[in-house]
Design an enzyme around this catalytic site. Structure first.
Site, PDB file in Angstrom:
ATOM      1  N   ASP A  11       0.644  -1.371  -0.440  1.00  0.00           N
ATOM      2  CA  ASP A  11      -0.078   0.091   0.186  1.00  0.00           C
ATOM      3  C   ASP A  11       1.098   1.192  -0.096  1.00  0.00           C
ATOM      4  OD1 ASP A  11      -2.447   1.370   0.139  1.00  0.00           O
ATOM      5  OD2 ASP A  11      -1.315   1.765   2.679  1.00  0.00           O
ATOM      6  N   ASP A  71      -1.537  -0.309   6.130  1.00  0.00           N
ATOM      7  CA  ASP A  71      -1.858  -0.312   7.071  1.00  0.00           C
ATOM      8  C   ASP A  71      -3.266   0.500   7.664  1.00  0.00           C
ATOM      9  OD1 ASP A  71      -1.763   2.577   5.637  1.00  0.00           O
ATOM     10  OD2 ASP A  71      -1.694   3.277   7.856  1.00  0.00           O
TER      11      ASP A  71
END
Length: 611
Positions: A298, A497
């Site tokens: 990500d 996250d």
């Protein structure tokens, strides 16, 4: 059981020395029978749960010793078996000490202010908004913000960082850290059960109860090993006509290094990772971490820091870069905006002295005005500052910043004059390039950036980092599908996250959550629950440490098993040919067991570079 057995054997030794051979034989037989009875009960309990282990070989060895009148050999097998269990338990406690330390540090009460007084209350009674006193040496009980001028925290138990960290008023403090300085007040932002440290404790408890696939593999192969052992023992008895040879073969097969070495090596690796600020939830995650061949990562909060940071400054005529930042940060102390916080942090990093602002007026989402050091200062977007008479010279000064994707421009005016501008961006982590290069060096063949950002920003962030693919405008479902597609290239690791990363983290062979920072808040909680590995410190390079530890631990486990089984097999063959008596075989097997456990504990040591 072991202490009682040792006392019985000591008594039998005294009887033997005194010439009471019959009494010694009876004590040996009684001690063996007692251990055998406990072991048989354990075996039946395991069978009722559907588990099958190699304890059956130990039971057969002790039963055969009693049946053939080899009471001393039976007592040695009983001692060897109980001693092996005690040695394994000691090794596992030694291996798990970092994880156990996390559990032991969990506070039970906190000192809460109420009606002007302090009262110790159970941790579960704390609520967001409560003000708490944290004394020197105490563990921060809940997540919160510093309600005082300064705090010095030892975060080594959580992050592996050896040096204390200094925090200022309003900073977010992570539960589980230890107060290494003067007492301070903390304003709770979460309930105890929802705080960072409570979540870590839950994950650690689950990790300690887990079993690695390699350990379960030992149970699955137990039947095969048992068949081979019984076949060799039966052949030895059948061809020689001597039942003692059967007993000698069984003795050397007890206990099996396969069930001793694997859990010790895997738990050692997990403990070593915990010491480096990386929480591996279970042994299976550690093993999968060692096999990664494709990585999906990500962007926001993972490849980047997840919050804006100052990347450039333009000073107007008569001002310096530091003066522009100092004025803006002084005024922004009165704002809760994320950009304001970034400027205050940048000024702190440069060691700039900030003035106390006065007469503050903020227009939400636009900017802030007020008095700083006797001057009227305006900080905000270009339109906000230009509307206050400071448009002259602004556009020319920041012309080369226009159109940069993913950036924020903050203009600064002093007494109606353009003083300068500040450029902020969610910058790529300093360690990102070296981490991606290290992944390549560890055999990762595919690196994919998957982000919900628009394409221009995604490409700008990925430029020069060596990604094989850059995927933008991704939904959580798109990320999960990307992980599934990348599995064709080998075991996939997903690093993320936030809440939007949770489906992909769960879908990957191994999910890694930035639990120590990233987007923070409940987003990190969601991703930590879905992932198999949680980085407790907000640094990507700790993942490389964990992968090296995982590879080394797995290699040591396999090495220990191979060597242990090989040596045991050679000993069994020697016993089958009458070259080893039962007592000699028992002593040899004990040496083998100690050797494989000590070798497995090597996983506690730090791996060398590149391993």
């Amino acid at each position: 059981m072991l202490p009682a057995l040792l006392l019985a054997l000591a008594a039998s030794a005294l009887a033997w020395v005194a010439g009471q051979d019959t009494l010694a034989e009876r004590i040996w037989a009684a001690a063996t029978a007692a251990v055998l009875a406990v072991l048989v009960a354990h075996i039946f309990a395991s069978l009722r749960r559907g588990a099958f282990g190699l304890d059956l070989i130990a039971a057969l060895a002790m039963g055969s010793a009693l049946a053939f009148g080899e009471n001393l050999a039976g007592a040695i097998v009983a001692l060897m078996f109980t001693g092996g269990e005690a040695l394994e338990a000691f090794a596992q406690r030694r291996a798990a000490r970092e994880m156990t330390a996390l559990l032991a540090r969990l506070p039970r009460t906190a000192s809460r202010y109420a009606d002007g007084h302090l009262a110790d209350v159970p941790l579960e009674d704390l609520a967001p908004g409560d003000r708490i006193l944290v004394r020197r040496g105490e563990v921060v009980p809940v997540d919160g913000t510093l309600d005082g001028p300064t705090a010095v925290l030892d975060q080594s138990a959580l992050t592996g960082e050896p040096l204390p960290v200094r925090h200022g008023r309003g900073d977010t403090l992570m539960s589980g850290s230890t107060n290494a300085g003067d007492p301070f007040d903390l304003r709770a932002t979460r309930a105890a059960a929802e705080s960072t440290y409570a979540g870590i404790v839950r994950l650690v408890a689950a990790a300690q109860q887990s079993r690695a696939p390699m350990a379960r593999l030992a149970d699955r192969y137990a039947l095969g090993f048992l068949v081979i052992t019984l076949a060799l023992a039966g052949a030895a008895w059948g061809f020689s006509g001597d039942p003692v040879r059967l007993l000698a073969v069984l003795v050397i097969a007890t206990p099996c290094p396969l069930i001793l070495a694997v859990p010790v090596a895997i738990i050692s690796g997990m403990s070593r990772c915990a010491g480096r600020g990386v929480l591996v939830k279970d042994g299976g995650a550690l093993e999968r971490l060692a096999k990664v061949r494709a990585v999906v990562i990500d962007k926001t909060g993972t490849l980047t820091g997840g919050r804006p940071r100052l990347v450039d400054t333009k000073a107007g005529p008569g001002f310096t870069d530091d003066e522009v930042l100092r004025l803006a940060a002084s005024l922004d102390q009165g704002s809760a905006h994320v950009v304001a916080a970034a400027l205050v942090e940048a000024a702190g990093e440069r060691g700039l002295r900030l003035d106390t602002p006065a007469q503050l007026r903020e227009e939400a989402g636009s900017g802030l005005t007020g008095q700083v050091g006797g001057h009227l200062v305006a900080v905000g977007g270009r339109g906000f500052v230009a509307a206050r008479g400071a448009a002259r010279g602004m556009d020319g000064a920041i012309a080369d910043w226009a159109g940069r994707p993913g950036t924020v421009i903050v203009a600064v005016a002093v007494d109606g004059v353009f003083a300068g501008a500040l450029l902020l961006a969610d910058a790529v982590r300093e360690e990102a390039r070296s981490v991606l290069a290290a992944l390549r060096g560890m055999g990762v063949t595919r690196l994919v950036l998957a982000t919900g950002d628009e394409e221009g920003r995604a490409q700008a962030v990925a430029a020069g980092l060596g990604f094989d693919a850059v995927l933008s405008a991704m939904t959580p479902q798109d990320k999960a599908r990307t992980v599934a597609a990348e599995r064709a290239n080998g075991p996939v690791m997903m690093i993320g996250d936030g809440v939007n990363d949770a489906p992909a983290l769960a879908a990957a062979d191994i999910g890694v959550a930035m639990g120590g920072g990233g987007s923070g808040g409940h987003a990190s909680v969601a991703s930590s629950e879905a992932a198999g590995v949680v980085l407790l410190v907000d640094r990507l390079d700790r993942l490389i440490d964990a992968m090296r530890i995982a590879r080394r631990s797995r290699a040591i486990a396999l090495q220990s098993v191979t060597a242990g089984i090989g040596l045991s097999t050679l000993g069994m063959i020697a016993a089958a040919f009458g070259l080893l008596a039962p007592v000699e075989g028992a002593l040899l097997q004990e040496v083998i067991d100690v050797a494989v456990i000590l070798n497995a504990l090597r996983a506690l040591r730090a791996p060398g570079p590149g391993r």
